[in-house]
Scaffold this motif. Sequence first.
Motif, mmCIF file in Angstrom:
data_model
loop_
_atom_site.group_PDB
_atom_site.id
_atom_site.type_symbol
_atom_site.label_atom_id
_atom_site.label_comp_id
_atom_site.label_asym_id
_atom_site.label_seq_id
_atom_site.Cartn_x
_atom_site.Cartn_y
_atom_site.Cartn_z
ATOM 1 N N LEU A 138 0.811 -1.216 0.000
ATOM 2 C CA LEU A 138 0.000 0.000 0.000
ATOM 3 C C LEU A 138 0.849 1.274 0.000
ATOM 4 O O LEU A 138 0.621 2.183 -0.811
ATOM 5 C CB LEU A 138 -0.924 0.006 1.225
ATOM 6 C CG LEU A 138 -2.251 -0.738 1.087
ATOM 7 C CD1 LEU A 138 -2.977 -0.744 2.421
ATOM 8 C CD2 LEU A 138 -3.124 -0.095 0.022
ATOM 9 N N ARG A 139 1.798 1.353 0.896
ATOM 10 C CA ARG A 139 2.613 2.560 0.992
ATOM 11 C C ARG A 139 3.388 2.796 -0.303
ATOM 12 O O ARG A 139 3.446 3.921 -0.813
ATOM 13 C CB ARG A 139 3.578 2.458 2.171
ATOM 14 C CG ARG A 139 4.435 3.699 2.359
ATOM 15 C CD ARG A 139 5.426 3.482 3.494
ATOM 16 N NE ARG A 139 4.723 3.357 4.758
ATOM 17 C CZ ARG A 139 4.404 4.383 5.541
ATOM 18 N NH1 ARG A 139 4.718 5.627 5.156
ATOM 19 N NH2 ARG A 139 3.788 4.193 6.681
ATOM 20 N N THR A 140 3.954 1.737 -0.862
ATOM 21 C CA THR A 140 4.733 1.862 -2.095
ATOM 22 C C THR A 140 3.851 2.297 -3.256
ATOM 23 O O THR A 140 4.220 3.179 -4.042
ATOM 24 C CB THR A 140 5.409 0.523 -2.437
ATOM 25 O OG1 THR A 140 6.245 0.136 -1.347
ATOM 26 C CG2 THR A 140 6.259 0.640 -3.700
ATOM 27 N N PHE A 141 2.680 1.680 -3.360
ATOM 28 C CA PHE A 141 1.770 2.006 -4.467
ATOM 29 C C PHE A 141 1.364 3.472 -4.436
ATOM 30 O O PHE A 141 1.508 4.201 -5.427
ATOM 31 C CB PHE A 141 0.536 1.112 -4.415
ATOM 32 C CG PHE A 141 -0.516 1.501 -5.422
ATOM 33 C CD1 PHE A 141 -0.423 1.079 -6.737
ATOM 34 C CD2 PHE A 141 -1.593 2.306 -5.055
ATOM 35 C CE1 PHE A 141 -1.380 1.453 -7.677
ATOM 36 C CE2 PHE A 141 -2.556 2.678 -5.991
ATOM 37 C CZ PHE A 141 -2.437 2.248 -7.302
ATOM 38 N N TRP A 142 0.830 3.925 -3.311
ATOM 39 C CA TRP A 142 0.312 5.284 -3.248
ATOM 40 C C TRP A 142 1.422 6.331 -3.313
ATOM 41 O O TRP A 142 1.182 7.477 -3.710
ATOM 42 C CB TRP A 142 -0.542 5.466 -1.991
ATOM 43 C CG TRP A 142 -1.864 4.772 -2.128
ATOM 44 C CD1 TRP A 142 -2.261 3.638 -1.494
ATOM 45 C CD2 TRP A 142 -2.938 5.148 -2.995
ATOM 46 N NE1 TRP A 142 -3.529 3.286 -1.910
ATOM 47 C CE2 TRP A 142 -3.969 4.188 -2.818
ATOM 48 C CE3 TRP A 142 -3.137 6.195 -3.888
ATOM 49 C CZ2 TRP A 142 -5.172 4.257 -3.510
ATOM 50 C CZ3 TRP A 142 -4.336 6.260 -4.580
ATOM 51 C CH2 TRP A 142 -5.340 5.303 -4.391
ATOM 52 N N LYS A 143 2.639 5.931 -2.988
ATOM 53 C CA LYS A 143 3.780 6.831 -3.122
ATOM 54 C C LYS A 143 4.032 7.179 -4.590
ATOM 55 O O LYS A 143 4.455 8.285 -4.930
ATOM 56 C CB LYS A 143 5.023 6.190 -2.508
ATOM 57 C CG LYS A 143 6.281 7.021 -2.641
ATOM 58 C CD LYS A 143 7.472 6.286 -2.038
ATOM 59 C CE LYS A 143 8.757 7.072 -2.231
ATOM 60 N NZ LYS A 143 9.935 6.344 -1.657
ATOM 61 N N HIS A 144 3.762 6.209 -5.491
ATOM 62 C CA HIS A 144 4.042 6.403 -6.910
ATOM 63 C C HIS A 144 2.866 6.995 -7.697
ATOM 64 O O HIS A 144 3.035 7.371 -8.853
ATOM 65 C CB HIS A 144 4.451 5.069 -7.551
ATOM 66 C CG HIS A 144 5.829 4.622 -7.180
ATOM 67 N ND1 HIS A 144 6.079 3.836 -6.078
ATOM 68 C CD2 HIS A 144 7.033 4.869 -7.751
ATOM 69 C CE1 HIS A 144 7.373 3.597 -5.993
ATOM 70 N NE2 HIS A 144 7.974 4.218 -6.988
ATOM 71 N N VAL A 145 1.690 7.066 -7.098
ATOM 72 C CA VAL A 145 0.510 7.539 -7.821
ATOM 73 C C VAL A 145 0.651 8.984 -8.320
ATOM 74 O O VAL A 145 0.357 9.261 -9.492
ATOM 75 C CB VAL A 145 -0.760 7.375 -6.964
ATOM 76 C CG1 VAL A 145 -1.921 8.189 -7.543
ATOM 77 C CG2 VAL A 145 -1.147 5.900 -6.892
#
Length: 232
Positions: A138-145
């Motif tokens: 989750l943290r990695t995904f939303w960091k790249h959005v």
Amino acid sequence: MDQVTTLTFFRYGSLAAKVWAFGMMQFAHRPLAKEKGLLHYKLMGSGKDGFDPFADWSVYALLQVWESEEAANRFFDTSPLYARYVAKTVQQWTLFLRSIKAKGTWAGVNPFVPSTVINENNPYIAVITRATIKPRMLRTFWKHVPASQAPLKDNKGLLFTKGIGEVPFLQMATFSLWKDTESLMDFAYKSRAHTNAIKKTRTLDWYSEELFSRFEPYRTLGTWDGVPKLPY
């Protein structure tokens, strides 16, 4: 008869209406399950503009897959449930969509059957993407959005876009409406930020389920913040 998909956005004004809308995420299931000709449906909330994962409490969405356009028309013309939604909202906008192509699954199934009556003269194209994000990613995904979506800002080929979903942060979907296929392809394959995001999706494997679907949007009901009515 060809399958038809409808996507309806509802905008709520007052606090009481927003509370009602939140409650209907639970209470609308029973009447929807009884709707004749309705094959699949999803009740969804939305995120703030810019694909912010935090909720936009003023906007909700209803995705429906119908066995025919006649079944869809019957719902919007005569359904007491839909009439209740209209009475509570300050704005409603429904798009009628014919499936062009869909790859992947949504809750274990692919609900979108390709249409046999696509109008090749209709320039507009719509896209729905949906994914379940692995909790550990989750943290990695939303960091790249933010970086991946930056090319959408002031994109002249993009008519409308909104982040929607069933479960905040974990189960997310996006809807986008484009003026033509060329505009979509430029964003998908010529935008460095977006292509980098696609590569990270493959290497980091942050989805447990995903679906990508394209549609011919050929008809609209209602209006939404100046988005043009579709003439097909």
